[in-house]
Scaffold this active site. Sequence first.
Site, PDB file in Angstrom:
ATOM      1  N   GLY A 195      12.216  -0.312   3.577  1.00  0.00           N
ATOM      2  CA  GLY A 195      13.374  -0.747   2.798  1.00  0.00           C
ATOM      3  C   GLY A 195      14.227  -1.749   3.560  1.00  0.00           C
ATOM      4  O   GLY A 195      13.879  -2.167   4.671  1.00  0.00           O
ATOM      5  N   ILE A 249       5.067  -6.294   8.105  1.00  0.00           N
ATOM      6  CA  ILE A 249       4.751  -5.203   8.993  1.00  0.00           C
ATOM      7  C   ILE A 249       4.571  -3.872   8.227  1.00  0.00           C
ATOM      8  O   ILE A 249       4.983  -3.774   7.064  1.00  0.00           O
ATOM      9  CB  ILE A 249       5.911  -4.970  10.017  1.00  0.00           C
ATOM     10  CG1 ILE A 249       7.224  -4.763   9.254  1.00  0.00           C
ATOM     11  CG2 ILE A 249       5.984  -6.044  11.052  1.00  0.00           C
ATOM     12  CD1 ILE A 249       8.444  -4.429  10.118  1.00  0.00           C
ATOM     13  N   ASN A 250       4.037  -2.887   8.912  1.00  0.00           N
ATOM     14  CA  ASN A 250       4.065  -1.515   8.393  1.00  0.00           C
ATOM     15  C   ASN A 250       5.455  -0.932   8.731  1.00  0.00           C
ATOM     16  O   ASN A 250       6.328  -1.637   9.237  1.00  0.00           O
ATOM     17  CB  ASN A 250       2.945  -0.695   9.039  1.00  0.00           C
ATOM     18  CG  ASN A 250       2.444   0.410   8.099  1.00  0.00           C
ATOM     19  OD1 ASN A 250       3.251   1.091   7.463  1.00  0.00           O
ATOM     20  ND2 ASN A 250       1.145   0.589   8.014  1.00  0.00           N
ATOM     21  N   LYS A 283      -3.426   2.573  -2.037  1.00  0.00           N
ATOM     22  CA  LYS A 283      -3.101   3.550  -0.985  1.00  0.00           C
ATOM     23  C   LYS A 283      -4.273   3.621   0.003  1.00  0.00           C
ATOM     24  O   LYS A 283      -5.430   3.595  -0.399  1.00  0.00           O
ATOM     25  CB  LYS A 283      -2.866   4.924  -1.636  1.00  0.00           C
ATOM     26  CG  LYS A 283      -2.667   6.067  -0.665  1.00  0.00           C
ATOM     27  CD  LYS A 283      -1.265   6.123  -0.134  1.00  0.00           C
ATOM     28  CE  LYS A 283      -1.100   7.176   0.949  1.00  0.00           C
ATOM     29  NZ  LYS A 283       0.095   6.950   1.768  1.00  0.00           N
ATOM     30  N   GLY A 292       1.483  10.999   5.522  1.00  0.00           N
ATOM     31  CA  GLY A 292       0.352  11.471   6.340  1.00  0.00           C
ATOM     32  C   GLY A 292      -1.001  11.112   5.752  1.00  0.00           C
ATOM     33  O   GLY A 292      -1.964  11.883   5.877  1.00  0.00           O
ATOM     34  N   GLY A 345       8.608  -5.778   4.287  1.00  0.00           N
ATOM     35  CA  GLY A 345       9.608  -4.948   4.950  1.00  0.00           C
ATOM     36  C   GLY A 345      10.960  -5.218   4.323  1.00  0.00           C
ATOM     37  O   GLY A 345      11.653  -6.159   4.685  1.00  0.00           O
ATOM     38  N   CYS A 374      -0.647   3.094  10.705  1.00  0.00           N
ATOM     39  CA  CYS A 374       0.102   4.157  10.033  1.00  0.00           C
ATOM     40  C   CYS A 374       0.810   5.046  11.050  1.00  0.00           C
ATOM     41  O   CYS A 374       0.168   5.670  11.886  1.00  0.00           O
ATOM     42  CB  CYS A 374      -0.807   5.009   9.171  1.00  0.00           C
ATOM     43  SG  CYS A 374       0.124   6.259   8.270  1.00  0.00           S
ATOM     44  N   ASN A 396       9.442   7.918   5.326  1.00  0.00           N
ATOM     45  CA  ASN A 396       8.365   8.690   4.708  1.00  0.00           C
ATOM     46  C   ASN A 396       7.396   9.154   5.773  1.00  0.00           C
ATOM     47  O   ASN A 396       7.216   8.494   6.807  1.00  0.00           O
ATOM     48  CB  ASN A 396       7.664   7.874   3.616  1.00  0.00           C
ATOM     49  CG  ASN A 396       6.451   7.111   4.125  1.00  0.00           C
ATOM     50  OD1 ASN A 396       5.367   7.680   4.289  1.00  0.00           O
ATOM     51  ND2 ASN A 396       6.636   5.828   4.410  1.00  0.00           N
ATOM     52  N   SER A 423       0.830  -1.208   0.000  1.00  0.00           N
ATOM     53  CA  SER A 423       0.000   0.000   0.000  1.00  0.00           C
ATOM     54  C   SER A 423       0.867   1.263   0.000  1.00  0.00           C
ATOM     55  O   SER A 423       1.853   1.343   0.725  1.00  0.00           O
ATOM     56  CB  SER A 423      -0.885  -0.008   1.245  1.00  0.00           C
ATOM     57  OG  SER A 423      -1.628   1.181   1.331  1.00  0.00           O
TER      58      SER A 423
HETATM   59  C1  LIG Z   1       5.864   6.227   0.506  1.00  0.00           C
HETATM   60  C2  LIG Z   1       5.159   5.172   1.300  1.00  0.00           C
HETATM   61  C3  LIG Z   1       3.783   5.272   1.523  1.00  0.00           C
HETATM   62  C4  LIG Z   1       3.115   4.293   2.254  1.00  0.00           C
HETATM   63  N1  LIG Z   1       1.759   4.409   2.432  1.00  0.00           N
HETATM   64  C5  LIG Z   1       1.093   3.416   3.093  1.00  0.00           C
HETATM   65  C6  LIG Z   1      -0.322   3.481   3.246  1.00  0.00           C
HETATM   66  O1  LIG Z   1      -0.998   4.397   2.774  1.00  0.00           O
HETATM   67  N2  LIG Z   1      -0.929   2.466   3.916  1.00  0.00           N
HETATM   68  C7  LIG Z   1      -0.246   1.399   4.441  1.00  0.00           C
HETATM   69  O2  LIG Z   1      -0.861   0.494   5.029  1.00  0.00           O
HETATM   70  N3  LIG Z   1       1.110   1.314   4.302  1.00  0.00           N
HETATM   71  C8  LIG Z   1       1.782   2.294   3.647  1.00  0.00           C
HETATM   72  N4  LIG Z   1       3.141   2.195   3.497  1.00  0.00           N
HETATM   73  C9  LIG Z   1       3.870   1.034   4.083  1.00  0.00           C
HETATM   74  C10 LIG Z   1       4.161  -0.048   3.045  1.00  0.00           C
HETATM   75  O3  LIG Z   1       2.981  -0.564   2.467  1.00  0.00           O
HETATM   76  C11 LIG Z   1       4.987  -1.212   3.648  1.00  0.00           C
HETATM   77  O4  LIG Z   1       4.246  -1.831   4.669  1.00  0.00           O
HETATM   78  C12 LIG Z   1       6.310  -0.736   4.241  1.00  0.00           C
HETATM   79  O5  LIG Z   1       6.888   0.273   3.442  1.00  0.00           O
HETATM   80  C13 LIG Z   1       7.334  -1.874   4.413  1.00  0.00           C
HETATM   81  O6  LIG Z   1       7.612  -2.530   3.191  1.00  0.00           O
HETATM   82  P1  LIG Z   1       8.826  -2.108   2.206  1.00  0.00           P
HETATM   83  O7  LIG Z   1      10.071  -2.037   3.029  1.00  0.00           O
HETATM   84  O8  LIG Z   1       8.839  -3.168   1.145  1.00  0.00           O
HETATM   85  O9  LIG Z   1       8.475  -0.769   1.642  1.00  0.00           O
HETATM   86  C14 LIG Z   1       3.834   3.183   2.781  1.00  0.00           C
HETATM   87  C15 LIG Z   1       5.220   3.092   2.557  1.00  0.00           C
HETATM   88  C16 LIG Z   1       5.881   4.060   1.830  1.00  0.00           C
HETATM   89  C17 LIG Z   1       7.366   3.901   1.595  1.00  0.00           C
END
Ligand SMILES: Cc1cc2nc3c(=O)[nH]c(=O)nc-3n(C[C@H](O)[C@H](O)[C@H](O)COP(=O)(O)O)c2cc1C
Length: 320
Positions: A221, A195-196, A49, A76, A247, A134, A73, A25
Amino acid sequence: MVETQPSLAIKLGKLELPYPTLMGSGCYGSGEEFAQFTDLRKIGAVVLKSVTRLPRVGNPTPRLVHTPAGMLNAIGLQNPGIDWYLEHEVPKYGRRPWRVIGSVAGFSVDDYAYVCERLAARDEIAAIELNISCPNVASEGETFACDPNLTAKVVRTCRGLTDKTLIVKLSPNVTDITAIAFEAEAAGADALAVINTVRGMAIDVDTWHPRLGNVTGGLSGPAIRPIAVLAVYEVARVVTIPIVGQGGIETTRDALEFLLAGATAISIGTANFTDPRVPERIVEELREYLLNRNLASIGEIVGKANVGFATAHEYEGDQG
Ligand SMILES: Cc1cc2nc3c(=O)[nH]c(=O)nc-3n(C[C@H](O)[C@H](O)[C@H](O)COP(=O)(O)O)c2cc1C
């Protein structure tokens, strides 16, 4: 020898997907944005999103900061609000060949219920993810995922409003993620997203100011991968529903770590910003990995590094 190609198909509740790869997302738009770079028929699904009841302009800029192994990030939850979303965005999703999962955010149980019910009522939306985690909105954003009782309340309420697959997205910013996972499952979640982002901060040493307009943000990341793998490993010991691990996944080996820890599916977020072909490559290489080991389906490796693994899911072709 395995005679047919290994199956990568998975199930999250009622939702059946041809591949175990979800797009995280907030990191993939609705998929459309990536269509010119990659074959979207080779992904499992896009998690949209997060959307809220009312429109949100999001946090003040800057909202992104690069870090040595990932990014911070603090968007918001910028989004146009559920009314606009249903009228202008959702109708487009039905015309596309890839599946989309709606993501719901809110500030009260009532908010979640309202958005969840309206989103889930639409045929274009294959499943619902509840973003109760979030970290980038003042105070309330993460409250739900930090409190087992609130988690139970919001999940139980939303469960009563839809039969579609309900995925609950958990936060790593808690003392014990397993307590929250346990409550989410008991309240009716079909799957958990683990995870978030992890809370973080960066400071400009020239100006002496925090580098994010919101001061704090969520780290994503490769930097958070070990934290996320551990969270999946621990959660997989206490729940029997599928986990979507996420993650810092950038490569097939990263994805395998999550699967072996107990994730049924994986989600790719930040890696898409630098290489939109990561998901497609992971799917191709996962198939090769299974083939090389004479395994018939992806389910055969799930939880194999986790002796406490609690799940007993069904996998297509998982008979061997
Ligand atoms: C720019 C950005 C915006 C994100 N917006 C949301 C969001 O709106 N809702 C949500 O549940 N997670 C959001 N996330 C979290 C990601 O979905 C994900 O859980 C998190 O980034 C970890 O995975 P990754 O390391 O592969 O990015 C966001 C992440 C990033 C980097």
